[in-house]
Write a protein that holds these residues in place. Sequence first.
Motif, mmCIF file in Angstrom:
data_model
loop_
_atom_site.group_PDB
_atom_site.id
_atom_site.type_symbol
_atom_site.label_atom_id
_atom_site.label_comp_id
_atom_site.label_asym_id
_atom_site.label_seq_id
_atom_site.Cartn_x
_atom_site.Cartn_y
_atom_site.Cartn_z
ATOM 1 N N MET A 221 117.280 -104.019 -0.433
ATOM 2 C CA MET A 221 117.154 -104.983 0.666
ATOM 3 C C MET A 221 116.223 -106.125 0.263
ATOM 4 S SD MET A 221 116.208 -104.260 4.657
ATOM 5 C CE MET A 221 117.798 -103.597 5.158
ATOM 6 N N LYS A 222 115.180 -105.832 -0.505
ATOM 7 C CA LYS A 222 114.318 -106.907 -1.005
ATOM 8 C C LYS A 222 115.152 -107.857 -1.862
ATOM 9 C CE LYS A 222 110.330 -109.037 -1.624
ATOM 10 N NZ LYS A 222 110.484 -109.881 -2.793
ATOM 11 N N GLY A 223 116.073 -107.314 -2.623
ATOM 12 C CA GLY A 223 116.961 -108.136 -3.434
ATOM 13 C C GLY A 223 117.840 -109.042 -2.578
ATOM 14 N N TRP A 224 118.253 -108.537 -1.430
ATOM 15 C CA TRP A 224 119.024 -109.370 -0.499
ATOM 16 C C TRP A 224 118.166 -110.564 -0.061
ATOM 17 C CZ3 TRP A 224 118.895 -111.303 4.407
ATOM 18 C CH2 TRP A 224 120.110 -111.685 4.993
ATOM 19 N N TRP B 77 103.535 -107.792 8.159
ATOM 20 C CA TRP B 77 103.180 -109.191 7.893
ATOM 21 C C TRP B 77 104.067 -109.840 6.820
ATOM 22 C CZ3 TRP B 77 100.561 -113.308 9.610
ATOM 23 C CH2 TRP B 77 100.149 -114.285 8.699
ATOM 24 N N PRO B 78 104.179 -109.223 5.616
ATOM 25 C CA PRO B 78 104.991 -109.899 4.595
ATOM 26 C C PRO B 78 106.454 -110.069 5.001
ATOM 27 C CG PRO B 78 103.648 -108.149 3.613
ATOM 28 C CD PRO B 78 103.552 -107.988 5.093
ATOM 29 N N ILE B 79 107.039 -109.061 5.628
ATOM 30 C CA ILE B 79 108.469 -109.172 5.914
ATOM 31 C C ILE B 79 108.756 -109.993 7.171
ATOM 32 C CG2 ILE B 79 109.250 -107.213 4.534
ATOM 33 C CD1 ILE B 79 109.220 -105.413 6.910
ATOM 34 N N TYR C 17 107.488 -113.123 -4.989
ATOM 35 C CA TYR C 17 108.754 -113.437 -4.313
ATOM 36 C C TYR C 17 108.615 -112.983 -2.869
ATOM 37 C CZ TYR C 17 111.823 -114.228 -8.460
ATOM 38 O OH TYR C 17 112.449 -114.709 -9.590
ATOM 39 N N TRP C 18 108.660 -113.887 -1.945
ATOM 40 C CA TRP C 18 108.642 -113.516 -0.531
ATOM 41 C C TRP C 18 107.487 -112.580 -0.194
ATOM 42 C CZ3 TRP C 18 110.788 -116.716 2.454
ATOM 43 C CH2 TRP C 18 112.004 -117.324 2.124
ATOM 44 N N PHE C 19 106.280 -113.020 -0.526
ATOM 45 C CA PHE C 19 105.065 -112.284 -0.139
ATOM 46 C C PHE C 19 104.995 -110.896 -0.762
ATOM 47 C CE2 PHE C 19 102.877 -114.309 3.754
ATOM 48 C CZ PHE C 19 103.329 -115.567 3.445
ATOM 49 N N ILE D 176 113.342 -106.338 -8.466
ATOM 50 C CA ILE D 176 113.463 -105.490 -9.661
ATOM 51 C C ILE D 176 112.187 -104.670 -9.860
ATOM 52 C CG2 ILE D 176 112.624 -107.154 -11.401
ATOM 53 C CD1 ILE D 176 115.002 -106.238 -13.210
ATOM 54 N N MET D 177 111.029 -105.235 -9.494
ATOM 55 C CA MET D 177 109.770 -104.496 -9.603
ATOM 56 C C MET D 177 109.608 -103.530 -8.435
ATOM 57 S SD MET D 177 105.919 -105.980 -10.196
ATOM 58 C CE MET D 177 106.091 -106.419 -11.932
ATOM 59 N N LYS D 178 110.068 -103.923 -7.247
ATOM 60 C CA LYS D 178 110.048 -102.988 -6.111
ATOM 61 C C LYS D 178 110.906 -101.776 -6.451
ATOM 62 C CE LYS D 178 108.953 -101.668 -1.893
ATOM 63 N NZ LYS D 178 109.878 -100.633 -1.519
ATOM 64 N N GLY D 179 112.003 -102.003 -7.145
ATOM 65 C CA GLY D 179 112.852 -100.894 -7.559
ATOM 66 C C GLY D 179 112.138 -99.960 -8.535
ATOM 67 N N TRP D 180 111.305 -100.528 -9.376
ATOM 68 C CA TRP D 180 110.501 -99.703 -10.288
ATOM 69 C C TRP D 180 109.577 -98.799 -9.464
ATOM 70 C CZ3 TRP D 180 105.488 -98.595 -11.563
ATOM 71 C CH2 TRP D 180 105.233 -98.066 -12.837
ATOM 72 N N MET D 181 108.916 -99.364 -8.445
ATOM 73 C CA MET D 181 108.043 -98.555 -7.572
ATOM 74 C C MET D 181 108.867 -97.486 -6.845
ATOM 75 S SD MET D 181 105.320 -100.552 -7.930
ATOM 76 C CE MET D 181 104.647 -102.225 -7.870
#
Lengths: 230, 230
Positions: A113-116, A170-172, B105-107, B112-117
């Motif tokens: 979803m972050k990728g979206w 907050w971020p989203i 990216y967007w706060f 791709i890094m969120k996917g790593w987490m």
Amino acid sequence: PPGRKVLIVYAHQEPKSLNGSLKRVAVEELSKQGCSVTVSDLYAMQFEPRATRNDIVGCLHNPEEFNYGVETWEAYKRGDLSNDLIEEQKKVQEADLMIFQFPLYWFSVPAIMKGWMDRVLVQGFAHDFPNCYDSGLLKNKLALFSFTTGGSREMYAKGGISGDIRYLLWPIQHGIMHFCGVKVLAPHICFAPEYVSEEKRKEMLIAWAQRLKTLWKEEPINCSPEWYFK
Amino acid sequence: PPGRKVLIVYAHQEPKSLNGSLKRVAVEELSKQGCSVTVSDLYAMQFEPRATRNDIVGCLHNPEEFNYGVETWEAYKRGDLSNDLIEEQKKVQEADLMIFQFPLYWFSVPAIMKGWMDRVLVQGFAHDFPNCYDSGLLKNKLALFSFTTGGSREMYAKGGISGDIRYLLWPIQHGIMHFCGVKVLAPHICFAPEYVSEEKRKEMLIAWAQRLKTLWKEEPINCSPEWYFK
């Protein structure tokens, strides 16, 4: 109300999950109201989360040094974004309301979803400095984050070990949606559904259906630091 | 100091970018100190960000209803996670310090890094209730978020339009790293490098190299709401 358009951006791998049921309840209830509902089922679509050169069709603005933000902005203006992005942007453009339905992963949306967010909300389409925040290009739209958590309500209370749940919104809500001019409705949170009875999970579905019945009468939150951190 | 192990998780598409240079500076400076440095270059690896059934080799614990958290936890215990995850977990296990190098990216971190987490920090490996926060399974490790922003320092000031930059660090520093027991060093932030001169960008690289010289003497931040929201 009849004619309103809703986009549900949905990220769960399992249709039988509570997230799957919450999505279905929303489709049913909003359709019953006469809304036209579109679902982007990200896992089923195998939606690409990575921001790469593949998002630009044809030549690059500056092939010497790839800058994703600049290249997608230029490609948007030329109509040269990849088809999957153009499709999603059409859905966003038409929507009066976007509902994001997902399980909370690490205090945020799942990577898919972050990728979206990273790929669809391109400069020129969703914002274009100084058109950001209250003058963002997606103004007159609403967004609502509907999600499930692993942690309990107590863990996400103010003073709880994970901090007030609002801190992580907050971020989203502000950083993404408000930045694009979208007004934000109060989040809909199902705490720790994996640790409650089947009965309680059914109540969660009923509560969501109930809320949706009067959703269009709701006022957006005041999306400023006070709402999050006071 | 000689013998210390550092993992740099790096997410930028372009080696010539400032992020690419910041990564190179870190590899050079830390190697010079005698540290052993490993880089996970996520875009170059085409790292998979999506959390799916493919992360589990062989049969599922419950094939009737797919639950990603449960399945990866069980697969971790059986040694049945996919190879790319096992590789990353080995790197994490060995590291004394993890540096995350990325453009904001967007706060938040890029998908791709969120996917790593989402995929690497599996239950059983990184945390295992009640082993979370100060007793998380990755305790005795350090993490540092080093990133570039689009917005200026003024926009990210307290009272600025985008709010104090610390607000957006809560989910990644506290919600992810602290949850796993990792201690967090102060972030390293290069504000709006695209809007400054080449000269200023060079100064940013020098400042990073300078900080790295005494990094091992730094005390971690006090990762509690006070640091973020006071």
